[in-house]
Motif scaffolding. Structure first.
Motif, PDB file in Angstrom:
ATOM      1  N   PRO A 199       0.828  -1.210   0.000  1.00  0.00           N
ATOM      2  CA  PRO A 199       0.000   0.000   0.000  1.00  0.00           C
ATOM      3  C   PRO A 199       0.861   1.259   0.000  1.00  0.00           C
ATOM      4  O   PRO A 199       1.893   1.321   0.674  1.00  0.00           O
ATOM      5  N   SER A 200       0.442   2.257  -0.766  1.00  0.00           N
ATOM      6  CA  SER A 200       1.183   3.506  -0.852  1.00  0.00           C
ATOM      7  C   SER A 200       0.193   4.641  -1.087  1.00  0.00           C
ATOM      8  O   SER A 200      -1.023   4.444  -0.963  1.00  0.00           O
ATOM      9  N   TYR A 201       0.708   5.818  -1.444  1.00  0.00           N
ATOM     10  CA  TYR A 201      -0.160   6.961  -1.720  1.00  0.00           C
ATOM     11  C   TYR A 201       0.366   7.737  -2.915  1.00  0.00           C
ATOM     12  O   TYR A 201       1.559   8.064  -2.977  1.00  0.00           O
ATOM     13  N   PRO A 240      -1.425  11.054  -5.449  1.00  0.00           N
ATOM     14  CA  PRO A 240      -2.628  11.887  -5.563  1.00  0.00           C
ATOM     15  C   PRO A 240      -3.584  11.426  -6.657  1.00  0.00           C
ATOM     16  O   PRO A 240      -4.795  11.642  -6.566  1.00  0.00           O
ATOM     17  N   GLU A 284      -6.195   5.730  -6.365  1.00  0.00           N
ATOM     18  CA  GLU A 284      -6.766   5.300  -5.084  1.00  0.00           C
ATOM     19  C   GLU A 284      -7.582   4.027  -5.310  1.00  0.00           C
ATOM     20  O   GLU A 284      -8.577   4.050  -6.033  1.00  0.00           O
ATOM     21  N   PRO A 285      -7.194   2.889  -4.750  1.00  0.00           N
ATOM     22  CA  PRO A 285      -6.012   2.702  -3.900  1.00  0.00           C
ATOM     23  C   PRO A 285      -4.716   2.741  -4.697  1.00  0.00           C
ATOM     24  O   PRO A 285      -4.722   2.553  -5.918  1.00  0.00           O
ATOM     25  N   SER A 286      -3.619   2.964  -4.004  1.00  0.00           N
ATOM     26  CA  SER A 286      -2.301   3.043  -4.633  1.00  0.00           C
ATOM     27  C   SER A 286      -1.381   1.980  -4.046  1.00  0.00           C
ATOM     28  O   SER A 286      -1.588   1.520  -2.919  1.00  0.00           O
ATOM     29  N   GLY A 309      -1.758   1.937  -9.294  1.00  0.00           N
ATOM     30  CA  GLY A 309      -3.007   2.044  -8.566  1.00  0.00           C
ATOM     31  C   GLY A 309      -4.185   2.246  -9.494  1.00  0.00           C
ATOM     32  O   GLY A 309      -4.039   2.341 -10.718  1.00  0.00           O
ATOM     33  N   ASP A 369      -7.886   7.607  -9.666  1.00  0.00           N
ATOM     34  CA  ASP A 369      -8.809   8.269  -8.745  1.00  0.00           C
ATOM     35  C   ASP A 369     -10.002   8.821  -9.524  1.00  0.00           C
ATOM     36  O   ASP A 369      -9.818   9.442 -10.584  1.00  0.00           O
TER      37      ASP A 369
END
Length: 353
Positions: free
Chosen positions: A257-259, A261, A264-266, A296, A299
């Motif tokens: 799991p990461s982030y 912008p 989502e999800p990343s 990911g 978004d």
């Protein structure tokens, strides 16, 4: 039918002939230029049905290879015919002339493109000097996101009124190409004109100190797939297939799991270390895993910003640094070697060319 057009061009290419270099150049423009027959086919590829993409993609690659080889052959034949004793240039470098090779980054980029092309992805390109709208805003970056700051981004011009969407900068990632493709591929009511499946290679720029592990410019390859009912499982299978093609059939992947912008999800993806087989060594820092890319699900805000109805469509995106992949394949410890034009270093890649 696109297959009929490809077969027709294959027959034409097999019988190509030219009397001089000018005629060879005309053939190159007709078939291989940006406005040529083969490029037009590649642009039409996005409209091909999903179950036909693999077959059509392979046929287009076959056609392009055949056309390139045939035109190069004709060019060599014309040069041989036009070269006589009276045309000898006494200022030329003595024979044998040392031939150059492809740059290691080019070799790896072409390999990545080839792998994803066989999975139905089409090449897409965009400008390196971009606006904030496509680099950040449409990619769901907040107005105060740190990536917009001068310490991370090379700005060409900044809007005096403080409107960040009007800033001009050197692109910091090739996601701007994805934004432009999404803008072009939908109708006014948010429906896609065709599924989007593109691969976006290119050079990017970030305001970083140049060291053995970082540079102010580098290369990325990003991928995007948008259609109805696209899932994270689809993304995982594509990345697993890529990893095994690039690093070997026994390669395993791990998603953490990461982030980001714009997704989502990343997740960040690791591959099992191909040097120690996952047992642990100095190269993988004794973890058995090596990170290679981020990925990911697109978004919904990004889809809406680009005019696509997120209640109907979903998609995935991924991105990797070409230098990173090249380091893993050839174990180049200093990133600066890729841009210093050291002949001895470049000659090491003759066998890989």
């Amino acid at each position: 039918m696109i297959l009929d057009k490809i077969d027709q061009l294959l027959k034409e290419v097999q019988t190509l002939s030219a009397k001089n270099a000018d005629e060879v150049e005309q053939l190159r423009l007709k078939y291989l230029s940006k406005k040529g027959e083969i490029t037009a086919l590649m642009n039409d590829f996005r409209n091909v049905a999903a179950d036909e993409k693999k077959t059509v993609g392979m046929k287009i690659n076959e056609l392009k290879t055949l056309a390139t080889d045939r035109i190069n052959q004709l060019r060599e034949e014309c040069q041989t015919q036009e070269t006589g004793d009276e045309a000898i240039d006494l200022t030329r470098t003595p024979y044998p002339v040392r031939l150059g090779t492809r740059h290691p980054l080019t070799i790896v980029t072409n390999e990545i493109i080839d792998i994803f092309s066989r999975m139905g992805f089409v090449l897409a390109d965009g400008p390196e000097v971009e606006d904030d709208l496509h680099i950040f805003t449409k990619m769901n970056f907040a107005a105060d996101h740190p990536a917009r700051d001068m310490q991370d981004t090379f700005f060409v011009s900044q809007h005096p009124g403080g409107d960040v969407t009007k800033n001009i900068l050197l692109r910091s990632h090739t996601s701007s190409v994805q934004a432009r493709i999404m803008e072009q591929m939908h109708t006014e009511d948010g429906k896609l004109t065709a599924p989007i499946r593109v691969i976006c290679p290119g050079r990017v720029y970030r305001n970083e100190a140049i060291t053995a592990r970082a540079h102010c410019f580098f290369h990325q390859v990003e991928g995007l797939y948008i259609d109805k009912n696209v899932s994270f499982t689809d993304l995982k299978q594509v990345l697993l297939s890529f990893a095994r093609e690039m690093f070997g059939a026994d390669t395993k992947i791990r998603l953490r799991p990461s982030y980001f912008p714009f997704t989502e999800p990343s997740a960040e993806m690791d591959i099992s270390c191909f040097i120690c087989g996952g047992e642990g060594c100095g190269f993988c820092k004794h973890t058995g895993w090596v990170e290679i890319l981020g990925c990911g699900m697109v978004d919904p805000n990004v889809l809406e910003q680009c005019g696509i109805d997120s209640s109907i469509y979903s998609g995935y995106a991924f991105g990797m640094g070409v230098e990173r992949i090249t380091n893993l394949k050839y174990r180049v410890s200093d990133l600066r070697m890729f841009s210093e034009n050291d002949q001895q270093f470049l000659e090491e890649f003759q066998a890989a060319d």
